[in-house]
Every structure is written in C-alpha cells, then in structure tokens.
Design a protein around this motif. Structure first.
Motif, PDB file in Angstrom:
ATOM      1  N   TYR A 185      82.724 -22.656  67.456  1.00  0.00           N
ATOM      2  CA  TYR A 185      84.010 -22.588  68.166  1.00  0.00           C
ATOM      3  C   TYR A 185      85.165 -22.332  67.203  1.00  0.00           C
ATOM      4  CZ  TYR A 185      82.087 -23.949  72.692  1.00  0.00           C
ATOM      5  OH  TYR A 185      81.405 -23.964  73.880  1.00  0.00           O
ATOM      6  N   VAL A 186      85.062 -22.873  65.995  1.00  0.00           N
ATOM      7  CA  VAL A 186      86.083 -22.565  64.989  1.00  0.00           C
ATOM      8  C   VAL A 186      86.105 -21.066  64.737  1.00  0.00           C
ATOM      9  CG1 VAL A 186      86.742 -22.852  62.562  1.00  0.00           C
ATOM     10  CG2 VAL A 186      86.004 -24.849  63.904  1.00  0.00           C
ATOM     11  N   SER A 187      84.923 -20.469  64.669  1.00  0.00           N
ATOM     12  CA  SER A 187      84.847 -19.021  64.423  1.00  0.00           C
ATOM     13  C   SER A 187      85.412 -18.223  65.601  1.00  0.00           C
ATOM     14  CB  SER A 187      83.399 -18.592  64.137  1.00  0.00           C
ATOM     15  OG  SER A 187      82.660 -18.527  65.352  1.00  0.00           O
ATOM     16  N   LYS A 188      85.432 -18.826  66.773  1.00  0.00           N
ATOM     17  CA  LYS A 188      85.990 -18.158  67.965  1.00  0.00           C
ATOM     18  C   LYS A 188      87.481 -18.448  68.115  1.00  0.00           C
ATOM     19  CE  LYS A 188      82.277 -16.270  69.728  1.00  0.00           C
ATOM     20  NZ  LYS A 188      82.203 -14.822  70.019  1.00  0.00           N
ATOM     21  N   LYS A 189      88.046 -19.090  67.108  1.00  0.00           N
ATOM     22  CA  LYS A 189      89.471 -19.471  67.158  1.00  0.00           C
ATOM     23  C   LYS A 189      89.793 -20.314  68.394  1.00  0.00           C
ATOM     24  CE  LYS A 189      91.222 -15.650  64.337  1.00  0.00           C
ATOM     25  NZ  LYS A 189      90.344 -16.093  63.270  1.00  0.00           N
ATOM     26  N   ASP A 191      91.121 -23.210  70.769  1.00  0.00           N
ATOM     27  CA  ASP A 191      92.406 -23.912  70.789  1.00  0.00           C
ATOM     28  C   ASP A 191      92.219 -25.426  70.796  1.00  0.00           C
ATOM     29  OD1 ASP A 191      94.195 -21.615  70.885  1.00  0.00           O
ATOM     30  OD2 ASP A 191      93.294 -21.216  72.831  1.00  0.00           O
ATOM     31  N   GLY A 192      90.992 -25.906  70.673  1.00  0.00           N
ATOM     32  CA  GLY A 192      90.752 -27.340  70.631  1.00  0.00           C
ATOM     33  C   GLY A 192      89.278 -27.637  70.829  1.00  0.00           C
ATOM     34  N   PHE A 193      88.942 -28.913  70.692  1.00  0.00           N
ATOM     35  CA  PHE A 193      87.609 -29.400  71.080  1.00  0.00           C
ATOM     36  C   PHE A 193      87.805 -30.388  72.220  1.00  0.00           C
ATOM     37  CE2 PHE A 193      86.000 -29.195  66.380  1.00  0.00           C
ATOM     38  CZ  PHE A 193      85.769 -27.832  66.499  1.00  0.00           C
ATOM     39  N   LYS A 194      87.051 -30.207  73.302  1.00  0.00           N
ATOM     40  CA  LYS A 194      87.068 -31.185  74.402  1.00  0.00           C
ATOM     41  C   LYS A 194      85.835 -32.064  74.261  1.00  0.00           C
ATOM     42  CE  LYS A 194      87.290 -32.811  78.829  1.00  0.00           C
ATOM     43  NZ  LYS A 194      87.233 -31.931  79.968  1.00  0.00           N
ATOM     44  N   VAL A 219      84.512 -34.811  65.235  1.00  0.00           N
ATOM     45  CA  VAL A 219      85.868 -35.118  64.759  1.00  0.00           C
ATOM     46  C   VAL A 219      86.050 -34.586  63.324  1.00  0.00           C
ATOM     47  CG1 VAL A 219      87.434 -37.000  64.114  1.00  0.00           C
ATOM     48  CG2 VAL A 219      86.152 -37.117  66.276  1.00  0.00           C
ATOM     49  N   ALA A 220      85.011 -34.740  62.515  1.00  0.00           N
ATOM     50  CA  ALA A 220      85.119 -34.291  61.116  1.00  0.00           C
ATOM     51  C   ALA A 220      85.339 -32.778  61.034  1.00  0.00           C
ATOM     52  CB  ALA A 220      83.853 -34.691  60.349  1.00  0.00           C
ATOM     53  N   VAL A 221      84.625 -32.021  61.848  1.00  0.00           N
ATOM     54  CA  VAL A 221      84.832 -30.562  61.828  1.00  0.00           C
ATOM     55  C   VAL A 221      86.253 -30.240  62.312  1.00  0.00           C
ATOM     56  CG1 VAL A 221      84.051 -28.316  62.716  1.00  0.00           C
ATOM     57  CG2 VAL A 221      82.376 -30.129  62.253  1.00  0.00           C
ATOM     58  N   GLY A 222      86.692 -30.967  63.334  1.00  0.00           N
ATOM     59  CA  GLY A 222      88.051 -30.766  63.827  1.00  0.00           C
ATOM     60  C   GLY A 222      89.093 -31.011  62.741  1.00  0.00           C
ATOM     61  N   ARG A 223      88.926 -32.113  62.005  1.00  0.00           N
ATOM     62  CA  ARG A 223      89.875 -32.453  60.936  1.00  0.00           C
ATOM     63  C   ARG A 223      89.875 -31.371  59.845  1.00  0.00           C
ATOM     64  NH1 ARG A 223      91.679 -35.352  63.774  1.00  0.00           N
ATOM     65  NH2 ARG A 223      91.325 -37.551  64.177  1.00  0.00           N
ATOM     66  N   GLU A 224      88.675 -30.964  59.493  1.00  0.00           N
ATOM     67  CA  GLU A 224      88.560 -29.985  58.407  1.00  0.00           C
ATOM     68  C   GLU A 224      89.289 -28.687  58.742  1.00  0.00           C
ATOM     69  OE1 GLU A 224      84.484 -29.119  57.403  1.00  0.00           O
ATOM     70  OE2 GLU A 224      85.085 -27.507  56.017  1.00  0.00           O
ATOM     71  N   HIS A 225      89.223 -28.294  60.010  1.00  0.00           N
ATOM     72  CA  HIS A 225      89.783 -26.990  60.393  1.00  0.00           C
ATOM     73  C   HIS A 225      91.069 -27.110  61.204  1.00  0.00           C
ATOM     74  CE1 HIS A 225      86.295 -24.754  58.897  1.00  0.00           C
ATOM     75  NE2 HIS A 225      85.570 -25.779  59.329  1.00  0.00           N
ATOM     76  N   ASP A 226      91.615 -28.324  61.254  1.00  0.00           N
ATOM     77  CA  ASP A 226      92.888 -28.532  61.948  1.00  0.00           C
ATOM     78  C   ASP A 226      92.804 -28.129  63.432  1.00  0.00           C
ATOM     79  OD1 ASP A 226      95.391 -29.551  61.852  1.00  0.00           O
ATOM     80  OD2 ASP A 226      96.366 -27.674  61.262  1.00  0.00           O
ATOM     81  N   ILE A 227      91.728 -28.520  64.068  1.00  0.00           N
ATOM     82  CA  ILE A 227      91.523 -28.224  65.491  1.00  0.00           C
ATOM     83  C   ILE A 227      91.924 -29.469  66.290  1.00  0.00           C
ATOM     84  CG2 ILE A 227      89.825 -27.614  67.277  1.00  0.00           C
ATOM     85  CD1 ILE A 227      90.060 -25.438  65.174  1.00  0.00           C
ATOM     86  N   PRO A 228      92.845 -29.337  67.239  1.00  0.00           N
ATOM     87  CA  PRO A 228      93.222 -30.522  68.023  1.00  0.00           C
ATOM     88  C   PRO A 228      92.084 -30.999  68.930  1.00  0.00           C
ATOM     89  CG  PRO A 228      94.368 -28.554  68.829  1.00  0.00           C
ATOM     90  CD  PRO A 228      93.609 -28.141  67.604  1.00  0.00           C
ATOM     91  N   ALA A 244      90.618 -44.256  68.253  1.00  0.00           N
ATOM     92  CA  ALA A 244      90.083 -44.266  66.883  1.00  0.00           C
ATOM     93  C   ALA A 244      89.882 -42.843  66.354  1.00  0.00           C
ATOM     94  CB  ALA A 244      88.777 -45.044  66.849  1.00  0.00           C
ATOM     95  N   ALA A 245      89.640 -41.898  67.260  1.00  0.00           N
ATOM     96  CA  ALA A 245      89.426 -40.509  66.835  1.00  0.00           C
ATOM     97  C   ALA A 245      90.747 -39.761  66.665  1.00  0.00           C
ATOM     98  CB  ALA A 245      88.538 -39.786  67.847  1.00  0.00           C
ATOM     99  N   GLU A 246      91.852 -40.395  67.041  1.00  0.00           N
ATOM    100  CA  GLU A 246      93.195 -39.813  66.926  1.00  0.00           C
ATOM    101  C   GLU A 246      93.288 -38.405  67.519  1.00  0.00           C
ATOM    102  OE1 GLU A 246      95.440 -40.396  63.417  1.00  0.00           O
ATOM    103  OE2 GLU A 246      94.405 -42.244  62.881  1.00  0.00           O
ATOM    104  N   PRO A 247      93.034 -38.304  68.811  1.00  0.00           N
ATOM    105  CA  PRO A 247      93.123 -36.985  69.436  1.00  0.00           C
ATOM    106  C   PRO A 247      94.561 -36.583  69.699  1.00  0.00           C
ATOM    107  CG  PRO A 247      92.730 -38.635  71.111  1.00  0.00           C
ATOM    108  CD  PRO A 247      92.765 -39.360  69.785  1.00  0.00           C
ATOM    109  N   LYS A 248      94.735 -35.326  70.038  1.00  0.00           N
ATOM    110  CA  LYS A 248      96.049 -34.870  70.488  1.00  0.00           C
ATOM    111  C   LYS A 248      96.364 -35.503  71.842  1.00  0.00           C
ATOM    112  CE  LYS A 248      99.411 -31.805  69.910  1.00  0.00           C
ATOM    113  NZ  LYS A 248     100.140 -31.572  68.687  1.00  0.00           N
TER     114      LYS A 248
END
Ligand SMILES: [Zn+2]
Length: 459
Positions: A185-189, A191-194, A219-228, A244-248
C-alpha cells in the motif's frame, strides 16, 4: 464498517457514463467572482456578510469586500445567499450499496451513482477508508485526472483485519502478510492504513481480534513511511488499544459508558486523535433523516432503492441478513447503545476532542444511504450539543485535518481549492438548512445541484 465481507466482484467502473464534466464553469483563463454572499468560512469564525469570493484556476484567489478581477471574469450574483466549504465525509466505502438483497445489476447501478450522490448532497471530498483495492486506486486516479465526476477521493485500499476478523472474508493470516500488505500500500501511495480492532458487535467475540503482534507490525510500517492510521474501534478496550497506536483518527463512536474519572478523553485530546463517531450509521439501523418520499432522497439514490426502503418486508429481510452476518441481534444491540453513542459524542466534544463527520454509508445497515446521510451526521452533532457552527467545522475543516489536507481544503481561504456550497438559507439558524443547496462548486467548477441528481436515463 459492516458486512463488506459478502460482496461479490466489484462491478466495472463504468467511467464512460460519467465522463462529461462540462457545465457552466469558467475556463482556466477567466476568473469567477461570486458577489454578495454571506460567508461561513469553515474556520469557526463569525459569519461575514456581503462578501465577494474570487476563484481562479480552481483555487480561491481572494475573499473580501467589493473585489475586482484584473481580466476576464464570470460574475455570479450571490444575492445574500450563504456560502460554506464543501462538506467532507471522513468515513465512506464507495463500492457499497446499502442493501444486501440488491441484484447484481441493481448493485452496479447504485455504486455507479455513489460519487454523484455525495456531490448532490454537498460532499466535495471523501476519505474512503476501505474498498476493494484495485478498484479504489483506479477511481482515485480517475478522479484526480478529472476523468470522472466524483468528490475528491482519498483512499487507503482495503482494511487490515486478521483472518476470521470483522468485515473481511479472507483476512490476514499472520503479521508477515500484514507487513507485506502495508508495504504494498505504501508503494500505491495510500492515503492511510485502516486497521480493524473490532471482535464483533457487543463484545460478541464472534470474530477474531487482531493480535498485538500484527497491530504493532502495521503501525511500525505506518510510522516508518509517515502513513496516517485510521482505527476501527468501538468499545473501551478497543479504544485503549487504538490510543496506544496513536492514530490520526478513530473512525467510530464509543459504545461504553466512560467511567467518571477516566483519563480516556484527556488522552484522546492529548494525542490529538480525532473521533469520527458515525452517528448516522448507528441511527440508520432504525430510522432515517426526513421522509422516504423526499425529493432529496429520490435524487440521491436509484428509484428502486427508494422503493425498497419503503417496503417493510424488504427491510425486515435486510435486518435478518445483517444479523446473520453479525451473529447477534444487531438491532437490539444498537437500540441499547444509541444513547451511549450520542452521550459519548457530547462528552468528547466537551473534553475538547476534535470530531469529524463520517457516515460509513453503504454498508448493509438499514437506511445507510450514501451521500444523503452526510448532512444528517451534522444534524446529529447538533443534537449532541454542538452549535451549528461547531457542526459545520466538524464537517469541513476537521475532515480536512483528519485526511491531513488542511493546507488545501476544508475552509474558504485564499490559496485553497475552490470547493464550496451556496445555500439558500442560513445553516447557523438551523443546521437542517445544509440540505438547502443551490450550487455545488468543486475545484472552481460550478454546478447546479440537480446536475448530480439521479436520472433514470443514466441506466
Ligand atoms: Zn466503515
């Protein structure tokens, strides 16, 4: 949120039927001056009277009194009508069609109309928190390329849910596959992870809960790539895991009473976590906004859907199908929980937590109409004690903040995209007036609202 598991293959996009973008829009060279409107700009500032707005190249160029444009300009007389930013629905699934019993042809037709249903109801931007991934990436691309008539689409593929988990027929077997999906999903740009933390309505435990290891790895992949992160949570324990996961944002309301001295609201605020309570979703199990015979509903959905909604037996079968899916009496559950969803929305607002409007429209729940329900969500905020101004901010600026696009959307200020609505009556007098839409302006293009109305010849 609900019962997306049972869908069959998503119908083809049918883009050709919605390719015509022509209307009485200005060209790229000409400016547009909207004269003499009463402006509610979405920032929460007081209404400004007798304002002019200049639009150029799809953006807001100027906002002020008695403005001129140096060059060719199309003039629109506002005649003291009311302007608000285009609404933002921060929880949608564009590939769903409300009723589980629709035939494949009906379902295709309903989904084809969904983008227009949002625009017809004044929603110019949506956050699509889960759909079949290839379908939604393509629709997002087509929308951004101007090839389809649709709200601005921000999308994040399909949701993350474990095998046997909520809302997903064949979920993720292990953390490794979750990481693979996240990286894809990061490669697909995206706009977030649900991420889904639900284990079934009413703590039924009928669905597999996401293990910590899987959650942490996403969560770790999200943090690494700045994905909300956008988390589906509904009870206290799930809310705690979410915080605890600090979501948007947490994209459903809370079904449990908040204990008197709980620090949960304070922590939501401290971490700047938005809540999208989806009140209209829960209400729509049992009721709907306005008459099922209304012109606005008729223009929002295909005629067969309006007829089904009025058919008690049809709706009773919908109930049974939903209960089959949830494996509990979901209607009894919602009757019990509705007051809590409302009260908690009030408490969170009072605690300073930012709310945004999202409907979760389209899932197989009662009268969960796409687009039509977004203005209802704002009305429900007012029932929870927000002022009409606060409800409008929740449905505009806060939605942009949830998506992370507040620099370009959500308020009427120079430099932002020209997405706005011209209303015939003042929504601050009665929030219900947000249904009194005359013109819908998206990206500087001006449409009569009825341009987006459902027409049978579309078939
Ligand atoms: Zn949902």
């Amino acid at each position: 949120m609900i019962a997306q598991c049972c869908k069959s293959a998503v119908p083809a996009l049918l883009l050709s039927a919605i390719l015509n973008l022509s209307c009485f829009a200005g060209t790229d060279e000409a400016g547009i001056i909207i004269r003499d409107v009463n402006l509610i700009d979405g920032t929460g500032s007081d209404i400004q009277f007798a304002v002019d707005i200049v639009i150029h190249n799809g953006k807001i160029a100027q906002v002020g009194q008695t403005l001129q444009w140096n060059g060719k300009a199309q003039i629109i007389q506002g005649n003291s009508r009311f302007v608000i930013p285009g609404l933002i629905d921060a929880h949608v699934h564009l590939d769903t069609a409300v009723f589980a019993q629709l035939t494949e042809a009906e379902r295709t037709e309903a989904i084809r109309h969904n983008p227009r249903a949002f625009l017809y109801n004044g929603v110019t931007t949506v956050l699509n928190v889960s759909s079949e991934e290839e379908w939604i990436w393509e629709l997002r691309r087509a929308q951004r390329a101007g090839e389809v008539i649709a709200p601005r689409i921000y999308a994040m593929g399909s949701m993350f849910s474990p095998k046997g988990g909520w809302g997903y027929a064949s979920g993720l077997p292990d953390s490794h596959s979750a990481v693979e999906k996240a990286k894809h999903y990061v490669s697909k740009k995206t706009d977030g992870f649900k991420i889904v933390l639900e284990d079934g309505l009413g703590r039924s435990g009928k669905f597999t809960e996401m293990p910590d290891k899987m959650l942490n790895s996403i969560v770790a992949v999200g943090r690494e790539h700045d994905i909300p992160l956008y988390i589906h949570a509904i009870n206290i324990e799930e809310y705690e895991r979410a915080i605890a996961a600090e979501p948007k944002a947490i994209v459903h309301g809370l079904e449990d009473p908040i204990p008197e001295h709980s620090t949960l609201p304070a922590r939501l605020k401290q971490h700047n976590i938005y809540v999208v309570p989806t009140l209209s979703l829960f209400k729509s199990f049992v009721t709907h906004d306005g008459s099922l015979d209304s012109t606005i509903l008729r223009n929002s959905v295909p005629g067969f859907m309006q007829e089904y909604a009025k058919d008690q037996q049809y709706m009773e079968r919908e109930r049974m199908l939903l209960n089959d899916y949830t494996k509990i009496d979901s209607y009894q559950w919602v009757e019990e929980k509705l007051p809590l969803f409302m009260e908690n929305t009030t408490l969170m607002h009072q605690a300073g937590i930012k709310l945004a409007a999202g409907t979760d429209a389209g899932g197989h729940v009662g009268y969960n109409f796409q687009g039509y329900n977004t203005p209802w969500e704002l009305k429900l905020f007012v029932e929870c004690g927000l002022t009409p101004m606060e409800a409008l901010v929740a449905g505009t600026r806060n939605g942009a903040e949830v998506i992370g696009v507040e620099n370009v959307l959500g308020t009427i200020e120079p430099g932002k995209f020209a997405d706005m609505l011209i209303l015939g009556s003042n929504p601050l007098d009665d929030i219900g007036n947000i249904r009194d839409i005359g013109l819908v302006i998206q990206n500087g293009r001006i449409y009569e609202r009825d341009y987006f109305a459902y027409k049978e010849e579309d078939l």
